[in-house]
Design a protein around this motif. Sequence first.
Motif, mmCIF file in Angstrom:
data_model
loop_
_atom_site.group_PDB
_atom_site.id
_atom_site.type_symbol
_atom_site.label_atom_id
_atom_site.label_comp_id
_atom_site.label_asym_id
_atom_site.label_seq_id
_atom_site.Cartn_x
_atom_site.Cartn_y
_atom_site.Cartn_z
ATOM 1 N N ASP A 1 0.855 -1.192 0.000
ATOM 2 C CA ASP A 1 0.000 0.000 0.000
ATOM 3 C C ASP A 1 0.894 1.245 0.000
ATOM 4 O OD1 ASP A 1 0.803 0.571 2.614
ATOM 5 O OD2 ASP A 1 -1.161 0.248 3.489
ATOM 6 N N PRO A 2 0.310 2.434 -0.145
ATOM 7 C CA PRO A 2 1.134 3.653 -0.214
ATOM 8 C C PRO A 2 2.021 3.884 1.009
ATOM 9 C CG PRO A 2 -1.083 4.118 -0.981
ATOM 10 C CD PRO A 2 -1.105 2.716 -0.421
ATOM 11 N N ASP A 3 1.666 3.318 2.165
ATOM 12 C CA ASP A 3 2.501 3.453 3.363
ATOM 13 C C ASP A 3 3.562 2.367 3.467
ATOM 14 O OD1 ASP A 3 1.175 5.743 4.298
ATOM 15 O OD2 ASP A 3 -0.419 4.510 5.160
ATOM 16 N N GLY A 4 3.593 1.447 2.486
ATOM 17 C CA GLY A 4 4.601 0.400 2.471
ATOM 18 C C GLY A 4 4.189 -0.907 3.119
ATOM 19 N N TYR A 5 2.949 -0.997 3.588
ATOM 20 C CA TYR A 5 2.491 -2.238 4.203
ATOM 21 C C TYR A 5 2.322 -3.329 3.156
ATOM 22 C CZ TYR A 5 1.657 0.330 8.477
ATOM 23 O OH TYR A 5 1.823 1.093 9.594
ATOM 24 N N PHE A 6 2.677 -4.546 3.535
ATOM 25 C CA PHE A 6 2.605 -5.722 2.675
ATOM 26 C C PHE A 6 1.194 -6.295 2.745
ATOM 27 C CE2 PHE A 6 4.019 -10.213 1.812
ATOM 28 C CZ PHE A 6 4.521 -9.966 0.551
ATOM 29 N N ILE A 7 0.571 -6.545 1.597
ATOM 30 C CA ILE A 7 -0.799 -7.057 1.538
ATOM 31 C C ILE A 7 -0.836 -8.300 0.664
ATOM 32 C CG2 ILE A 7 -3.189 -6.567 0.861
ATOM 33 C CD1 ILE A 7 -2.486 -3.570 1.226
ATOM 34 N N GLU A 8 -1.435 -9.363 1.210
ATOM 35 C CA GLU A 8 -1.675 -10.579 0.441
ATOM 36 C C GLU A 8 -3.133 -10.578 0.004
ATOM 37 O OE1 GLU A 8 -0.557 -14.793 1.761
ATOM 38 O OE2 GLU A 8 -2.729 -14.686 2.058
ATOM 39 N N VAL A 9 -3.358 -10.740 -1.294
ATOM 40 C CA VAL A 9 -4.706 -10.838 -1.841
ATOM 41 C C VAL A 9 -4.879 -12.272 -2.307
ATOM 42 C CG1 VAL A 9 -6.329 -9.948 -3.546
ATOM 43 C CG2 VAL A 9 -4.575 -8.433 -2.598
ATOM 44 N N GLY A 10 -5.930 -12.932 -1.833
ATOM 45 C CA GLY A 10 -6.109 -14.344 -2.164
ATOM 46 C C GLY A 10 -7.521 -14.687 -2.589
ATOM 47 N N ARG A 11 -7.608 -15.784 -3.318
ATOM 48 C CA ARG A 11 -8.897 -16.342 -3.733
ATOM 49 C C ARG A 11 -8.804 -17.859 -3.581
ATOM 50 N NH1 ARG A 11 -10.695 -19.200 -7.924
ATOM 51 N NH2 ARG A 11 -12.897 -19.041 -8.413
ATOM 52 N N TYR A 12 -9.706 -18.416 -2.767
ATOM 53 C CA TYR A 12 -9.745 -19.869 -2.627
ATOM 54 C C TYR A 12 -10.240 -20.517 -3.911
ATOM 55 C CZ TYR A 12 -9.161 -19.228 2.400
ATOM 56 O OH TYR A 12 -8.665 -18.885 3.624
ATOM 57 N N THR A 13 -9.723 -21.713 -4.200
ATOM 58 C CA THR A 13 -10.199 -22.476 -5.349
ATOM 59 C C THR A 13 -11.403 -23.317 -4.933
ATOM 60 O OG1 THR A 13 -8.802 -24.379 -4.856
ATOM 61 C CG2 THR A 13 -7.844 -22.657 -6.273
ATOM 62 N N GLU A 14 -12.065 -23.898 -5.903
ATOM 63 C CA GLU A 14 -13.203 -24.771 -5.615
ATOM 64 C C GLU A 14 -12.766 -25.974 -4.771
ATOM 65 O OE1 GLU A 14 -16.455 -24.261 -6.125
ATOM 66 O OE2 GLU A 14 -15.822 -22.290 -6.839
ATOM 67 N N ILE A 15 -11.563 -26.470 -4.994
ATOM 68 C CA ILE A 15 -11.042 -27.593 -4.192
ATOM 69 C C ILE A 15 -11.015 -27.204 -2.723
ATOM 70 C CG2 ILE A 15 -8.959 -28.950 -3.683
ATOM 71 C CD1 ILE A 15 -8.310 -28.735 -6.717
ATOM 72 N N ALA A 16 -10.497 -26.036 -2.412
ATOM 73 C CA ALA A 16 -10.420 -25.578 -1.023
ATOM 74 C C ALA A 16 -11.806 -25.352 -0.442
ATOM 75 C CB ALA A 16 -9.596 -24.302 -0.930
ATOM 76 N N LEU A 17 -12.676 -24.706 -1.200
ATOM 77 C CA LEU A 17 -14.025 -24.440 -0.704
ATOM 78 C C LEU A 17 -14.786 -25.731 -0.432
ATOM 79 C CD1 LEU A 17 -14.965 -21.416 -2.964
ATOM 80 C CD2 LEU A 17 -14.365 -21.368 -0.536
ATOM 81 N N ASP A 18 -14.649 -26.717 -1.330
ATOM 82 C CA ASP A 18 -15.297 -28.017 -1.100
ATOM 83 C C ASP A 18 -14.740 -28.671 0.156
ATOM 84 O OD1 ASP A 18 -16.860 -27.744 -3.351
ATOM 85 O OD2 ASP A 18 -15.593 -29.033 -4.602
ATOM 86 N N TRP A 19 -13.427 -28.614 0.349
ATOM 87 C CA TRP A 19 -12.818 -29.215 1.540
ATOM 88 C C TRP A 19 -13.333 -28.540 2.788
ATOM 89 C CZ3 TRP A 19 -9.554 -27.673 5.505
ATOM 90 C CH2 TRP A 19 -8.986 -28.716 6.257
ATOM 91 N N PHE A 20 -13.368 -27.195 2.794
ATOM 92 C CA PHE A 20 -13.877 -26.465 3.979
ATOM 93 C C PHE A 20 -15.329 -26.831 4.265
ATOM 94 C CE2 PHE A 20 -10.781 -22.885 2.778
ATOM 95 C CZ PHE A 20 -9.833 -23.330 3.666
ATOM 96 N N ASN A 21 -16.136 -26.937 3.233
ATOM 97 C CA ASN A 21 -17.575 -27.190 3.403
ATOM 98 C C ASN A 21 -17.895 -28.626 3.785
ATOM 99 O OD1 ASN A 21 -18.399 -24.544 2.878
ATOM 100 N ND2 ASN A 21 -18.345 -24.900 0.673
ATOM 101 N N ASN A 22 -16.997 -29.562 3.509
ATOM 102 C CA ASN A 22 -17.280 -30.974 3.757
ATOM 103 C C ASN A 22 -16.533 -31.560 4.949
ATOM 104 O OD1 ASN A 22 -19.127 -31.392 1.604
ATOM 105 N ND2 ASN A 22 -17.396 -31.298 0.193
ATOM 106 N N ARG A 23 -15.884 -30.697 5.731
ATOM 107 C CA ARG A 23 -15.192 -31.197 6.935
ATOM 108 C C ARG A 23 -16.229 -31.622 7.959
ATOM 109 N NH1 ARG A 23 -10.773 -26.916 8.634
ATOM 110 N NH2 ARG A 23 -12.208 -26.946 10.356
ATOM 111 N N SER A 24 -15.930 -32.670 8.658
ATOM 112 C CA SER A 24 -16.863 -33.178 9.676
ATOM 113 C C SER A 24 -16.719 -32.453 10.977
ATOM 114 C CB SER A 24 -16.616 -34.660 9.914
ATOM 115 O OG SER A 24 -16.830 -35.374 8.731
#
Length: 64
Positions: A41-64
Motif C-alpha cells: 500500500d502507499p505506506d509500504g504495508y505488505f498485503i496478500e490478496v487471495g482467492r480460494y479455489t473450488e477444491i479448497a471451498l469443497d474441503w472447507f464445506n465438507n469437513r466433519s
Amino acid sequence: MLNLRVADIWACHKQWGDKGALFLTEPLDNHGWEWRCYMRDPDGYFIEVGRYTEIALDWFNNRS
C-alpha cells in the motif's frame, strides 16, 4: 501483513493495478488450494490478496 480474500483475483489484480496499485507478483497458484498475489500500500504495508479455489471451498464445506 494484511490478508484480503476476494471473489475474482484476476479482476481485482487488473482493476487495482489500473488504478495504480503496486503489485509485487501476478496471481500465483498455491498448490491448487488458492490463488495469491502480493502488493504494497502507499505506506509500504505488505498485503496478500487471495482467492480460494473450488477444491479448497469443497474441503472447507465438507469437513466433519
